[in-house]
Design a protein around this motif. Structure first.
Motif, PDB file in Angstrom:
ATOM      1  N   GLN A  31       0.826  -1.209   0.000  1.00 62.65           N
ATOM      2  CA  GLN A  31       0.000   0.000   0.000  1.00 62.65           C
ATOM      3  C   GLN A  31       0.860   1.259   0.000  1.00 62.65           C
ATOM      4  O   GLN A  31       0.532   2.251  -0.654  1.00 62.65           O
ATOM      5  N   VAL A  32       1.960   1.227   0.724  1.00 60.42           N
ATOM      6  CA  VAL A  32       2.881   2.368   0.728  1.00 60.42           C
ATOM      7  C   VAL A  32       3.440   2.598  -0.668  1.00 60.42           C
ATOM      8  O   VAL A  32       3.522   3.730  -1.163  1.00 60.42           O
ATOM      9  N   GLU A  33       3.835   1.521  -1.340  1.00 59.88           N
ATOM     10  CA  GLU A  33       4.433   1.642  -2.671  1.00 59.88           C
ATOM     11  C   GLU A  33       3.429   2.151  -3.714  1.00 59.88           C
ATOM     12  O   GLU A  33       3.809   2.846  -4.657  1.00 59.88           O
ATOM     13  N   LEU A  34       2.158   1.805  -3.522  1.00 56.15           N
ATOM     14  CA  LEU A  34       1.134   2.176  -4.504  1.00 56.15           C
ATOM     15  C   LEU A  34       0.181   3.230  -3.948  1.00 56.15           C
ATOM     16  O   LEU A  34      -0.967   3.346  -4.408  1.00 56.15           O
ATOM     17  N   PHE A  66      -2.402   5.359  -5.820  1.00 55.08           N
ATOM     18  CA  PHE A  66      -3.442   4.712  -6.634  1.00 55.08           C
ATOM     19  C   PHE A  66      -4.430   3.882  -5.820  1.00 55.08           C
ATOM     20  O   PHE A  66      -5.473   3.497  -6.344  1.00 55.08           O
ATOM     21  N   VAL A  67      -4.105   3.602  -4.549  1.00 51.83           N
ATOM     22  CA  VAL A  67      -4.953   2.736  -3.727  1.00 51.83           C
ATOM     23  C   VAL A  67      -6.226   3.472  -3.322  1.00 51.83           C
ATOM     24  O   VAL A  67      -6.198   4.626  -2.911  1.00 51.83           O
ATOM     25  N   LEU A  68      -7.355   2.753  -3.404  1.00 49.63           N
ATOM     26  CA  LEU A  68      -8.649   3.317  -3.051  1.00 49.63           C
ATOM     27  C   LEU A  68      -9.125   2.791  -1.700  1.00 49.63           C
ATOM     28  O   LEU A  68      -8.843   1.640  -1.334  1.00 49.63           O
ATOM     29  N   ILE A 122      -6.922  -0.606  -6.958  1.00 50.87           N
ATOM     30  CA  ILE A 122      -6.221   0.602  -7.380  1.00 50.87           C
ATOM     31  C   ILE A 122      -6.920   1.190  -8.599  1.00 50.87           C
ATOM     32  O   ILE A 122      -7.653   0.499  -9.310  1.00 50.87           O
ATOM     33  N   GLN A 123      -6.692   2.474  -8.814  1.00 54.65           N
ATOM     34  CA  GLN A 123      -7.202   3.152 -10.001  1.00 54.65           C
ATOM     35  C   GLN A 123      -6.047   3.864 -10.677  1.00 54.65           C
ATOM     36  O   GLN A 123      -5.357   4.665 -10.049  1.00 54.65           O
ATOM     37  N   VAL A 124      -5.833   3.549 -11.950  1.00 55.58           N
ATOM     38  CA  VAL A 124      -4.722   4.125 -12.698  1.00 55.58           C
ATOM     39  C   VAL A 124      -5.263   4.721 -13.992  1.00 55.58           C
ATOM     40  O   VAL A 124      -6.277   4.256 -14.536  1.00 55.58           O
ATOM     41  N   PRO A 125      -4.625   5.742 -14.510  1.00 61.18           N
ATOM     42  CA  PRO A 125      -5.062   6.291 -15.793  1.00 61.18           C
ATOM     43  C   PRO A 125      -4.829   5.298 -16.922  1.00 61.18           C
ATOM     44  O   PRO A 125      -3.828   4.578 -16.932  1.00 61.18           O
ATOM     45  N   ASP A 126      -5.795   5.259 -17.832  1.00 57.07           N
ATOM     46  CA  ASP A 126      -5.681   4.371 -18.994  1.00 57.07           C
ATOM     47  C   ASP A 126      -5.488   2.924 -18.547  1.00 57.07           C
ATOM     48  O   ASP A 126      -4.592   2.209 -18.998  1.00 57.07           O
TER      49      ASP A 126
END
Length: 343
Positions: free
Chosen positions: A267-270, A273-275, A285-289
């Protein structure tokens, strides 16, 4: 894909052979040796039909684990079988809280049961609002912790939904509850609830199809009406018994603590993006494209779970299984590389 095809899509489809698997939420990849030995030992009994004594032994083990009576337990061919039986306990209308595992809705709709979707808000951290559940829903389906959002709903909020009507049943899918230290917020044995548990995730038994349900004995009787004779195998009964014994519970708690630490590290690394407030052994997670990113990760040999098959989510949502920090390094590096490519 049709809408029905999307609902029937599961992570094992994303995790093709040869890919590093972050799509399927199964711990360790194979059962522990002691469990394999128990199953091998039970092979000598497959020459006879599964006995009532074996079934009672498994139900007693579950009952002792959860503090209920054996009559309140039924052993299942995984939660998936339980979902296929659930239409039997609906009188008129069901409500399914989304985003969540889609198999319960598939089973209900296939049986002709009217289904109302209760969509939780990403902006609100996927928080459960009991007042959004229709008053006339006599079955309400909730995942806790929820797949794919990793949200752990307060037991009191679910109790409020369950107590809204004397004729209502709340089905709580607790497939990942044993992956949370101490199993807080479990509803096993509570009034007006039907709790499903699975051995698939913690014990790496997806190929065996083993699980169980806990509910009032009258509810269990309705759920299992006209079920075939010998509905589960001798090996399933042995697995349920073994995984509910004290040594297994101690191992499960240690595994849950490890999983919690690994999730927090990932979670720290991401973090960007984490929801929500993840509590289960996976992250949403939510990422563009997102569709391009998922495809690019696959080209790099990494499988993640697509999110757009869950009602309320879209192609930019991805579910990522939690692994150890060392195992997660290729995923983190690949994600960063692909997001930098886009920017």
């Amino acid at each position: 894909m049709t809408s029905d095809d999307l609902l029937r899509h599961h992570g094992d489809v994303d995790a093709a052979p040869g890919l590093v698997d972050f799509a399927v939420n199964v711990r360790g990849g194979r059962p522990p040796e002691w469990l394999l030995e128990r199953l091998v030992g039970a092979l000598g009994r497959v020459g006879v039909y599964p006995s009532a004594a074996d079934d009672l032994r498994a139900r007693e083990a579950v009952a002792a684990r959860h503090g209920c009576e054996p009559e309140a337990v039924v052993v299942l061919n995984g939660s998936a079988e339980g979902f296929s039986l659930v239409p039997r306990v609906v009188e008129s209308r069901a409500a399914v809280v989304h985003p969540q595992f889609t198999e319960p809705e598939v089973a209900l709709r296939s049986a002709g049961v009217p289904v109302h979707r209760v969509l939780l808000d990403q902006e609100d951290g996927f928080r459960l609002h009991p007042d959004r559940v229709p008053q006339d829903a006599d079955l309400v389906v909730i995942g806790n912790p929820t797949n794919p959002t990793s949200t752990l709903h307060p037991a009191d909020a679910i109790r409020e939904i369950a107590s809204a009507s004397n004729t209502r049943t709340v089905l709580v899918d607790e497939a990942f509850m044993d992956a949370i230290p101490g199993e807080p917020e479990t509803l096993a044995g509570e009034p007006n609830t039907l709790v499903f548990r699975s051995l698939t995730k913690t014990w790496a038994l997806p190929g065996l199809r083993a699980g169980y349900a806990i509910g009032h004995p009258d509810l269990i009787t309705r759920l299992t009406a006209n079920r075939p004779q010998w509905p589960v195998s001798t090996l399933v009964l042995e697995a349920v018994t073994a995984c509910c014994e004290v040594p297994a519970l101690a191992e499960s708690e240690i595994a849950a603590l490890d999983s919690q630490a690994h999730r927090e590290a990932l979670q720290v690394e991401l973090a960007d993006f984490v929801l929500g407030d993840p509590r289960a052994p996976f992250l949403l997670i939510q990422v563009p494209d997102g569709e391009r990113v998922r495809s690019a990760l696959r080209d790099r040999g990494i499988a993640v779970r697509r999110g757009d098959t869950f009602p309320g989510l879209g192609p930019d949502h991805l579910r990522v299984a939690v692994r150890s920090p060392g195992e997660c390094e290729p995923l983190i590096a690949a994600l960063r590389a692909e997001l930098e490519v886009r920017s």
